[in-house]
Design an enzyme around this catalytic site. Sequence first.
Site, short mmCIF file in Angstrom:
data_model
loop_
_atom_site.label_atom_id
_atom_site.label_comp_id
_atom_site.label_asym_id
_atom_site.label_seq_id
_atom_site.Cartn_x
_atom_site.Cartn_y
_atom_site.Cartn_z
N CYS A 65 0.86 -1.19 0.00
CA CYS A 65 0.00 0.00 0.00
C CYS A 65 0.90 1.24 0.00
CB CYS A 65 -0.88 -0.01 1.25
SG CYS A 65 -1.85 1.49 1.44
N CYS A 68 0.40 3.16 3.63
CA CYS A 68 0.85 2.64 4.93
C CYS A 68 1.88 1.51 4.81
CB CYS A 68 -0.35 2.17 5.75
SG CYS A 68 -1.12 0.69 5.10
N CYS A 114 -7.29 -0.90 1.14
CA CYS A 114 -6.31 -1.42 2.07
C CYS A 114 -7.04 -1.58 3.41
CB CYS A 114 -5.15 -0.45 2.19
SG CYS A 114 -4.04 -0.85 3.55
N CYS A 117 -5.44 0.88 6.29
CA CYS A 117 -5.61 2.34 6.33
C CYS A 117 -6.82 2.83 5.55
CB CYS A 117 -4.34 3.03 5.83
SG CYS A 117 -4.14 2.93 4.03
N CYS A 137 -8.51 -5.50 -9.78
CA CYS A 137 -8.09 -4.49 -10.75
C CYS A 137 -7.66 -3.26 -9.94
CB CYS A 137 -9.29 -4.19 -11.65
SG CYS A 137 -8.92 -3.06 -12.97
ZN LIG Z 1 -2.79 1.12 3.51
#
Ligand SMILES: [Zn+2]
Length: 159
Positions: A65, A68, A114, A117, A137
């Site tokens: 990510c 984070c 995610c 976060c 995707c």
């Molecule tokens: Zn994240």
Amino acid sequence: MLTWKDVIRFSVKGSPKPDRRVEKTEAEWREILTPEQFKITRKKGTEMAHSGALCSAHDAGKYNCVCCNTPLFDATIKFESGTGWPSFTQPIKENAIKYEKDTAFGMVRVEVMCNTCDGHLGHVFPDGPNPTGLRYCINSEAMQLQKESSSEKIEKRNR
Ligand SMILES: [Zn+2]
């Protein structure tokens, strides 16, 4: 292995609990992200097809990510979908991704975020390759590729 049934269940009943949570204010996210990353991950934007740097990346490693740094996908489950966005068949861990029903633009889709976060990543569709049938995707701008170090590669080869 997750299937479309699991995805629907998570989007209706809630996603599995993440290992940790990262929460920041909008101003704090703005400080650490580029304007494009901010627009996509914190404002649910979508990059232009074929524009993302990670679309044609084939290096071994993990896709983390961009907000984070939590690992989301492994390069081994990346596949060429021809859509112009990086595509994966499974998350790296069942609780890495958060699923939510998205009814924007008059369509019913499943948004993926995610789970650590809540950063927007993209969508998941039931038209992926076997055996999962899933196609995650994902916007390139929402991830950073953490390339596998050469020592890790050698270790894998010797296993
Ligand atoms: Zn994240």
